[in-house]
Enzyme design. Sequence first.
Site, PDB file in Angstrom:
ATOM      1  N   LYS A  68       6.986  -4.474  10.633  1.00 42.47           N
ATOM      2  CA  LYS A  68       6.948  -5.523   9.617  1.00 42.47           C
ATOM      3  C   LYS A  68       8.204  -6.399   9.707  1.00 42.47           C
ATOM      4  CE  LYS A  68       6.773  -5.867   4.535  1.00 42.47           C
ATOM      5  NZ  LYS A  68       6.734  -5.063   3.296  1.00 42.47           N
ATOM      6  N   SER A 145       3.705  -6.272   0.115  1.00 39.58           N
ATOM      7  CA  SER A 145       4.044  -7.279   1.104  1.00 39.58           C
ATOM      8  C   SER A 145       3.806  -6.829   2.543  1.00 39.58           C
ATOM      9  CB  SER A 145       5.510  -7.676   0.933  1.00 39.58           C
ATOM     10  OG  SER A 145       6.364  -6.562   1.105  1.00 39.58           O
ATOM     11  N   SER A 169       4.722  -1.927  -1.956  1.00 40.04           N
ATOM     12  CA  SER A 169       4.266  -2.701  -0.788  1.00 40.04           C
ATOM     13  C   SER A 169       3.728  -1.898   0.382  1.00 40.04           C
ATOM     14  CB  SER A 169       5.402  -3.613  -0.291  1.00 40.04           C
ATOM     15  OG  SER A 169       5.653  -4.623  -1.233  1.00 40.04           O
TER      16      SER A 169
END
Length: 463
Positions: A68, A145, A169
């Site tokens: 990520k 996220s 997230s």
Amino acid sequence: MDDLFATHDALAVADLIRTRKLGAKEVLDAAMASLHKANEQLNAITDFYDDAPRPADGPFHGVPYVIKQLMADCAGHPTTLGSKLFGRTPVAAADSAAVARMRRAGLRIVGRTNTSEFGLAPTTEPAFGGPTINPWRADLSPGGSSGGSAAIVAARALPMAHATDGGGSIRIPASLCGLFGLKPSRGRISLAPIGETLAGAGAQHCVSISVRDSAALLDAVAGGEPGDPYRAPPAEGTFLDATKRAPGKLRVAFMRQPVGQGSLDPVLVGAIERTARLLEELGHHVEEASPDYDAAALDAAFWRIMCANTWTNIQLRAAGRVPGPGDLEPVTRLYAERGRAVTADDYIRSVQTFHRTGRQLGVFFERCDVLLSTTIARTSLPLGTVRMDGSAEQFEQAVAPMTAFTAVCNATGVPAMSVPLEWTADGLPIGLHFVGRFGAEEMLYALAAQFEQARPWSHRRPR
């Protein structure tokens, strides 16, 4: 090879490479083809890396993996944080500690995944890079996220992917994408070279198809680095071994609505009640109970800490460079400006609210082992629901149902997981949320493996 990751988890793929039934280069080529194909539909990968080094001989020997764009650095590449401000600079001088451990575990890092700007939103629709699509339905967000990572795994382009969690997230996109996602205890995985994020609320791990992949990865990356401000208590054995044994008879509390908030959609209440009955059938003691803490005070403390961190992180990372008019999304800029005004007294009181809530949750876990709810207080998340171009009030109203069950776990540092046990009438996944006391990942993994055997989910995937 087209269906390799639809039918094999990461440990199984590694075993095929280790026994020479498949070559590492063959798996890499298949993964890259699968990722490029999925990305055309999902917009989940921001950068592809063609310089993936030869894999180490670890438990995931040769398995491709993506990181990520937040809270983790890959040497020689930028970490954008989903923001135009850091779109191409600075380039990381070294891997962060967890990424280095992932490489030593045999993972072959082949790219980076999309995230909301600075991870502020529980969706993945940044202005820089554009929205990521949920493979279950094209009008839906995969959450955030860590939505880029979750979309890629849900599409079975990879069996697992890196994810981070500052308020939910990992678990939010796991829930919306039908995956397994566990947020570890505070300090279980080092965040080095940084010390903490969000006053200790930030954590990292992965989203995955299988429970055992998540456990084996935690075995590989868990542990502290010199100078870490927190360390979770050592596990009694390995997390992977925990998935191979029964959890014993657990005391489970379930809640039908978030603490301090209104009632849930009946679809979600039904999912909680059915899961409570499943737990009873599996031999656990189940009763309705909720922890007692001031949800409004915790929410206010969270926003204050998030604003202060946003301002400070921009200042540190930008190294004096002033963001231009188009460098930040409106809500990010607003939060940074609010963060600039947060006083030392405000910040310390907010941290004390985190700690006070942790004490209250600790008392609750003296009389139960697990707390059950749904992961989010919604059945789905249409694209555009959580906007970064409106007011702070609109943004926070949209965020509230997404983090209603998850954020308290970040504030208090306890482990929690989303397990894909339920589905809506039209076939969308519903994650069930399970929280344990600090350091109780082994118990959660044992319970998750019991669920995985009783009610498998890996065969359910988008078509």
